[in-house]
Each structure stands twice: as structure tokens, then as C-alpha cells.
Enzyme design. Structure first.
Site: not given
Ligand code: NDP
Ligand code: OXD
Length: 310
Positions: A273, A225
Site C-alpha cells: 500500500h 482497496r
Molecule cells: P474520486 O472520488 O475522485 O473518484 C472516484 C471515481 O470512482 C469517480 O470517477 C466515480 O464516479 C467512480 N466510482 C465510484 N463508485 C462507482 C461505482 N459504483 N460505479 C462506477 N464508478 C464509480 O477518488 P480518487 O480518484 O481521489 O481516489 C480513488 C481511490 O483510490 C480512493 O478512494 C482510494 O481507495 C484509492 N487510493 C489508493 C491509494 C494507494 O496508495 N493504493 C492512494 C490514494 C487513493 P463518478 O466520477 O461518476 O462519481
Molecule cells: C489514501 C491511501 O487513500 O493512502 O490516501 O490509500
């Protein structure tokens, strides 16, 4: 009286959801915002941005589904405290992200930004080709997207590591966890990929301190993000050569104003995005599966831990 499932996101995709629901759950009254019907019957809401008065308007709401993978666009303060919130976990988002990040990492690995600059100057200048096994890629976030991306990068032969809050075990990947293991992870990262969710603890995470722990000339692929990135620190890191080139899919704000420095920066490649998008057919199936789980009293896939914010 039928249960209403209300959809409040892109209406064109909403009609595809409606077809899937019509085929598989004719017992549910699927509606697309603003056609909400009787608000008392709305038990399920799928939204990118829910209405601010959600608690007062939908008094029988049982589950709020995010139509995207992220939930940072939700204002948790206005949601009923015990309302289950579920982010989107579906194969379409995953494969889009795998494609985008793989393309970006391969581009950085094979010096494509440098070749584009050389092309503009009419320079025919081959650079050494490093095997993938000598390129260290590090992924911040080992969730549904980070792990899928790593699986692909491992299969291409990259030397891969990952970092997350809690410890994970991913085949072929050196997994690091927690603040104390972040410096070791960063020190061995030639190409950094950010796939963290945006929360209070990750806002401004990509800052000068973090960049200073990367090897000189590292690449950055940012698909998390916009507010993860501290703009001033990032521009300094590019100017000093700490970061050689960056691929950004997310910015703050979005859309990026036309005069913003990122647009014309020679070391930034920008996309609006689009790294990944929810695919309506597979997303509707994933939500139907979660509805079944909810109705059977089973845990839903992608349930958000509201204390953690993701
Ligand atoms: P998940 O919730 O499945 O995974 C998040 C990961 O981040 C987990 O491994 C978590 O750790 C880790 N994490 C969260 N907070 C911390 C922290 N403070 N310190 C260390 N590690 C942390 O999310 P997704 O994989 O589904 O998606 C990730 C992000 O990708 C979304 O939230 C969104 O922002 C972004 N995204 C962007 C898109 C785009 O088009 N650009 C599209 C879709 C998503 P743990 O496993 O230990 O909980
Ligand atoms: C999502 C994105 O979170 O599009 O799905 O970024």
C-alpha cells in the site's frame, strides 16, 4: 479564544503540517493528537481514523478532513449526520499514483513479469514488442486519480478507456459510464487498472463475472482497496489464464499475513500500500485552501457525498 485544528495521523508528518499552519494561519491553534487541548475549541479535525466518540468529544466540530484520498476507513454511522467530510485532493498523492500506475502498466505492457520468470529459469527468449498504441488500457474510476493516470498513459501512446458512475469527457480517452457500458469497456481492456473508492456498491467488484468479460490474458493493476477483489475468483482467473499477471498494492487484510497465497504467487507482484502517499507540505496547503473556502462559504474541494460514500 483560538480555533483548534486537530491532526490525528502520522505525527512526523503532522509536525510538517504544523509548520505550514504556523506560517500561514498563526490565528489557528494547530495540535497533534493526543494533545487535543480543550475539546470544545476543536473546530477542524484531520484524521486517518477519527476517534469513535468523535460526536460526544468534539461538540463544535465543523469539518472532518481525511488525511488520505480514501474515506472508507471512516465509520460514517458515528459521525454527526450533517458534519461535512472532505477527502484529500492534493498534488502529491496524484503524482505518486501517476508514477506507480505508469510503472505497473509499462511493466505489464513490456512483459516484465514473464522476463522475470524466464530469468529464474536462465531462459534468453525475446518476446514480440507491441507498440503502446496497440495496448488497450482501461481505468475503473475517473476521479482525481483515474483522470491524472489516464492523462499520462495517453501521453505514452496507450489506447485508453475509462469507466465511472457518471459520464465524463477526458481528452484522448474513450469514456464509459454505468453498469450497462461496463461489458464493452472490459471487452476492450488488455490492462485493467482499479482506481475505485471502496463503497457498498464497489465491495467485491473485481469478481469472476467481471474477470470473465476481460480478454484472455489481461493484466491487472489494483490500487483501489483490498476488499474490491474477490480473492478466490482472482486466483481462479490467474489459474485459468484469464488474468496473466497482476500488480497489487492493496490487500484484505493489510498487512497481508505471512502465509497468504499472494506472497509467493508467481503471477502476482505485491507492494505494501505504497502506490501513493499524502505529501505533508502540499496536503497542508490543500487543507488551508479548503479552510479558506469553508470560511468564505465556498464549496470545498473533495467534499464527500455521504449518500454515495465517496
Ligand atoms: P474520486 O472520488 O475522485 O473518484 C472516484 C471515481 O470512482 C469517480 O470517477 C466515480 O464516479 C467512480 N466510482 C465510484 N463508485 C462507482 C461505482 N459504483 N460505479 C462506477 N464508478 C464509480 O477518488 P480518487 O480518484 O481521489 O481516489 C480513488 C481511490 O483510490 C480512493 O478512494 C482510494 O481507495 C484509492 N487510493 C489508493 C491509494 C494507494 O496508495 N493504493 C492512494 C490514494 C487513493 P463518478 O466520477 O461518476 O462519481
Ligand atoms: C489514501 C491511501 O487513500 O493512502 O490516501 O490509500
Amino acid at each position: 479564544m483560538k480555533t483548534t485544528f486537530l491532526y490525528k495521523s502520522d505525527p512526523v508528518r503532522g509536525r510538517q503540517w504544523a509548520d505550514v499552519f504556523g506560517r500561514h494561519r498563526p490565528d489557528i491553534d494547530f495540535r497533534i493528537w493526543p494533545d487535543i487541548g480543550d475539546p470544545v475549541q476543536v473546530r477542524f479535525l484531520a484524521a486517518w481514523e477519527p476517534p469513535q466518540d468523535i460526536a460526544e468529544r468534539f461538540t463544535n466540530l465543523k469539518v472532518l478532513f481525511s488525511s488520505g484520498a480514501g474515506v472508507d476507513q471512516f465509520d460514517f454511522a458515528v459521525l454527526p449526520p450533517t458534519l461535512p467530510v472532505v477527502r484529500m485532493v492534493e498534488p502529491g498523492i496524484v503524482s505518486g499514483m501517476v508514477e506507480y500506475v505508469t510503472h505497473a502498466v509499462l511493466g505489464l505492457h513490456r512483459d516484465m513479469p514473464q522476463y522475470r520468470r524466464q530469468q529464474q529459469e536462465g531462459q534468453w527468449k525475446p518476446l514480440p514488442v507491441r507498440p503502446a498504441s496497440e495496448r488497450r488500457v482501461g481505468v475503473l474510476g475517473l476521479g482525481s486519480l483515474g483522470q491524472a493516470v489516464l492523462e499520462q498513459l495517453v501521453s505514452l501512446g496507450f489506447d485508453c478507456a475509462g469507466w465511472s458512475r457518471s459520464r465524463h469527457d477526458v481528452e484522448g480517452v474513450r469514456c464509459h459510464a454505468g453498469a450497462e457500458e461496463l461489458p464493452v469497456f472490459l471487452a476492450r481492456t488488455d490492462i485493467l487498472v482499479c482506481l475505485l473508492p471502496l463503497t457498498d456498491s464497489t465491495r467485491g467488484f473485481l469478481d469472476a463475472k467481471l474477470f470473465s468479460m476481460l480478454p484472455m490474458g489481461a493484466g491487472l493493476v489494483h490500487v483501489g482497496r483490498g476488499p474490491h477483489l474477490v480473492e478466490h475468483d482472482f486466483l481462479e482467473a490467474l489459474a485459468s489464464g484469464r488474468i496473466s499477471d497482476a500488480v497489487l498494492d492493496v490487500t484484505d487484510p493489510e498487512p497481508l499475513p505471512p502465509t497468504h497465497a499472494f506472497w509467493r504467487h508467481p503471477r502476482i507482484e505485491l507492494t505494501p500500500h505504497i502506490a501513493s502517499m499524502t505529501q505533508p507540505l502540499s496536503a497542508a496547503q490543500a487543507v488551508l485552501d479548503n479552510l479558506r473556502r469553508f470560511e468564505a462559504g465556498e464549496p470545498m474541494v473533495g467534499r464527500v457525498d455521504r449518500a454515495k460514500g465517496y
